[in-house]
Enzyme design. Structure first.
Site, mmCIF file in Angstrom:
data_model
loop_
_atom_site.group_PDB
_atom_site.id
_atom_site.type_symbol
_atom_site.label_atom_id
_atom_site.label_comp_id
_atom_site.label_asym_id
_atom_site.label_seq_id
_atom_site.Cartn_x
_atom_site.Cartn_y
_atom_site.Cartn_z
ATOM 1 N N ASN A 1 0.715 -4.381 2.259
ATOM 2 C CA ASN A 1 0.463 -4.104 0.842
ATOM 3 C C ASN A 1 1.697 -3.397 0.281
ATOM 4 O O ASN A 1 1.941 -2.240 0.607
ATOM 5 C CB ASN A 1 -0.785 -3.214 0.716
ATOM 6 C CG ASN A 1 -1.015 -2.734 -0.710
ATOM 7 O OD1 ASN A 1 -0.402 -3.249 -1.651
ATOM 8 N ND2 ASN A 1 -1.897 -1.771 -0.872
ATOM 9 N N TRP A 2 2.428 -4.110 -0.544
ATOM 10 C CA TRP A 2 3.688 -3.549 -1.065
ATOM 11 C C TRP A 2 3.459 -2.552 -2.197
ATOM 12 O O TRP A 2 4.406 -1.904 -2.633
ATOM 13 C CB TRP A 2 4.601 -4.684 -1.552
ATOM 14 C CG TRP A 2 5.241 -5.470 -0.443
ATOM 15 C CD1 TRP A 2 5.069 -5.307 0.906
ATOM 16 C CD2 TRP A 2 6.184 -6.542 -0.594
ATOM 17 N NE1 TRP A 2 5.841 -6.211 1.600
ATOM 18 C CE2 TRP A 2 6.533 -6.985 0.699
ATOM 19 C CE3 TRP A 2 6.752 -7.180 -1.700
ATOM 20 C CZ2 TRP A 2 7.433 -8.023 0.916
ATOM 21 C CZ3 TRP A 2 7.644 -8.219 -1.488
ATOM 22 C CH2 TRP A 2 7.986 -8.636 -0.194
ATOM 23 N N LYS A 3 2.243 -2.490 -2.731
ATOM 24 C CA LYS A 3 1.956 -1.597 -3.872
ATOM 25 C C LYS A 3 2.968 -1.890 -4.991
ATOM 26 O O LYS A 3 3.348 -3.042 -5.159
ATOM 27 C CB LYS A 3 1.949 -0.135 -3.402
ATOM 28 C CG LYS A 3 1.043 0.041 -2.162
ATOM 29 C CD LYS A 3 0.768 1.453 -1.792
ATOM 30 C CE LYS A 3 -0.142 1.477 -0.562
ATOM 31 N NZ LYS A 3 -0.573 2.807 -0.181
ATOM 32 N N HIS B 1 -8.880 -1.187 -3.525
ATOM 33 C CA HIS B 1 -7.983 -0.260 -2.829
ATOM 34 C C HIS B 1 -8.206 1.151 -3.374
ATOM 35 O O HIS B 1 -8.469 1.328 -4.566
ATOM 36 C CB HIS B 1 -6.529 -0.694 -3.022
ATOM 37 C CG HIS B 1 -5.585 0.073 -2.151
ATOM 38 N ND1 HIS B 1 -5.152 1.343 -2.473
ATOM 39 C CD2 HIS B 1 -5.025 -0.232 -0.945
ATOM 40 C CE1 HIS B 1 -4.359 1.784 -1.502
ATOM 41 N NE2 HIS B 1 -4.260 0.849 -0.560
ATOM 42 N N GLU C 1 -6.280 3.413 -4.242
ATOM 43 C CA GLU C 1 -5.442 3.784 -5.395
ATOM 44 C C GLU C 1 -5.986 3.178 -6.686
ATOM 45 O O GLU C 1 -5.883 3.780 -7.754
ATOM 46 C CB GLU C 1 -3.983 3.366 -5.130
ATOM 47 C CG GLU C 1 -3.341 4.283 -4.092
ATOM 48 C CD GLU C 1 -2.302 3.629 -3.200
ATOM 49 O OE1 GLU C 1 -1.779 2.555 -3.552
ATOM 50 O OE2 GLU C 1 -2.013 4.201 -2.119
ATOM 51 N N GLU D 1 -9.646 2.126 5.083
ATOM 52 C CA GLU D 1 -8.467 2.955 4.856
ATOM 53 C C GLU D 1 -8.909 4.372 4.475
ATOM 54 O O GLU D 1 -9.229 4.621 3.308
ATOM 55 C CB GLU D 1 -7.611 2.378 3.727
ATOM 56 C CG GLU D 1 -7.044 1.008 4.029
ATOM 57 C CD GLU D 1 -5.805 0.725 3.178
ATOM 58 O OE1 GLU D 1 -4.749 0.475 3.765
ATOM 59 O OE2 GLU D 1 -5.892 0.770 1.948
ATOM 60 N N GLY E 1 -0.229 7.054 3.295
ATOM 61 C CA GLY E 1 1.045 7.584 2.837
ATOM 62 C C GLY E 1 1.305 9.021 3.268
ATOM 63 O O GLY E 1 2.221 9.671 2.775
ATOM 64 N N SER F 1 -0.996 4.830 7.293
ATOM 65 C CA SER F 1 0.142 5.264 8.117
ATOM 66 C C SER F 1 0.296 4.456 9.404
ATOM 67 O O SER F 1 0.646 5.004 10.452
ATOM 68 C CB SER F 1 0.059 6.764 8.413
ATOM 69 O OG SER F 1 0.095 7.505 7.197
ATOM 70 N N GLY G 1 1.038 -0.102 4.452
ATOM 71 C CA GLY G 1 1.698 0.207 3.181
ATOM 72 C C GLY G 1 3.189 0.405 3.396
ATOM 73 O O GLY G 1 3.955 -0.549 3.517
ATOM 74 N N GLY G 2 3.608 1.672 3.473
ATOM 75 C CA GLY G 2 5.031 2.019 3.547
ATOM 76 C C GLY G 2 5.837 1.217 4.557
ATOM 77 O O GLY G 2 6.926 0.722 4.238
#
Ligand code: 13P
Length: 241
Positions: A9-11, A93, A95, A162, A168, A206, A227-228
């Site tokens: 997931n590149w956000k 998600h 966010e 998640e 993150g 993470s 993610g990251g």
């Protein structure tokens, strides 16, 4: 069908040209025994689809509206997503829930629409730190599943667990914590009428090349939503756990 899925997931990261450059560099190394899915921002989808042509890597989007069309400024419909070459859509998600007022009810409407249109919904659930500390994890996840997936069984969805406190933060859930909740999710959806043994349940929060293998060794974890680390070369290590 239950299968292992590694998703990135590149956000809100990577413009179209950055997506193209990154994927042209890495796509030849993205071959995997598992399904690999990339979720770029909407405006980088076309570049990602183009860069991944001829590979088995799938593309998805990070959100969609539940109506077919209409006066919904700034929104994107399932038909638009399908026509762009995407097969997956992330729904709910944390966010989106936190910053954009996504609720279990809208998750339900979106999941139904995605299934009706032939997109694969990857439905996200997870508790925040306060809820975990108050011992409310199973209550929160149970409610998110019961409302979010209401009226959908026995359709095929993908679920991503998640924990918000692990997103993150560098603070990954332990393998046992992640397994415990993924097993609870499988039990809950079985009670709701899903063919739970056929549903892929992913862990996210993470995930890195250094912790993916032990997570994947857990019996109820069928993949990762990253993610990251999906923005870096470490994604190749994750795919090749
Ligand atoms: P991180 O891997 O950066 O913790 O993000 C997880 C996530 O939110 C994926 O959807």
């Amino acid at each position: 069908m239950r299968k292992n899925i590694i998703a990135g997931n590149w956000k809100m990261n990577k413009t179209a040209s950055q997506a193209s450059e990154f994927l042209h560099e890495l796509s030849s190394r993205m071959g995997s025994k598992d399904e690999v899915v990339i979720f770029p921002p909407y405006l980088s989808v076309a570049a990602a689809v183009e860069a991944l042509k001829g590979t088995k890597v799938r593309v998805g989007v990070q959100n969609m509206h539940f109506e077919d069309s209409g006066a919904f400024t700034g929104e994107v419909s399932a038909d638009m997503i399908l026509e762009s070459g995407c097969e997956y859509v992330l729904i709910g998600h944390s966010e989106r829930r936190k910053y954009f007022a996504e609720t279990d009810e809208t998750v339900n409407l979106k999941t139904k629409k995605a299934l009706q249109k032939g997109l694969i919904p990857m439905v996200c659930v997870g508790e925040d730190l306060d809820e975990r500390e108050k011992d409310l994890t199973f209550d929160v996840i149970g409610r998110q599943l019961e409302i979010g997936l209401s009226g959908i069984a026995p359709a095929s969805v993908v679920i991503a667990y998640e924990p918000v406190w692990a997103i993150g933060t560098g603070r990954t859930a332990t393998d046992e914590q992640a397994q415990e909740v993924c097993a609870f999710i499988r039990k809950t959806i079985a009670k709701m009428g899903f063919a739970a043994d056929e549903i892929s349940i992913l862990y996210g929060g993470s995930v890195k090349g250094s912790n993916i293998s032990s997570l994947m060794a857990m019996p109820d974890i069928d993949g990762a939503l990253v993610g990251g680390a999906a923005l870096t070369e470490d994604f190749i290590n994750i795919i090749n756990y």
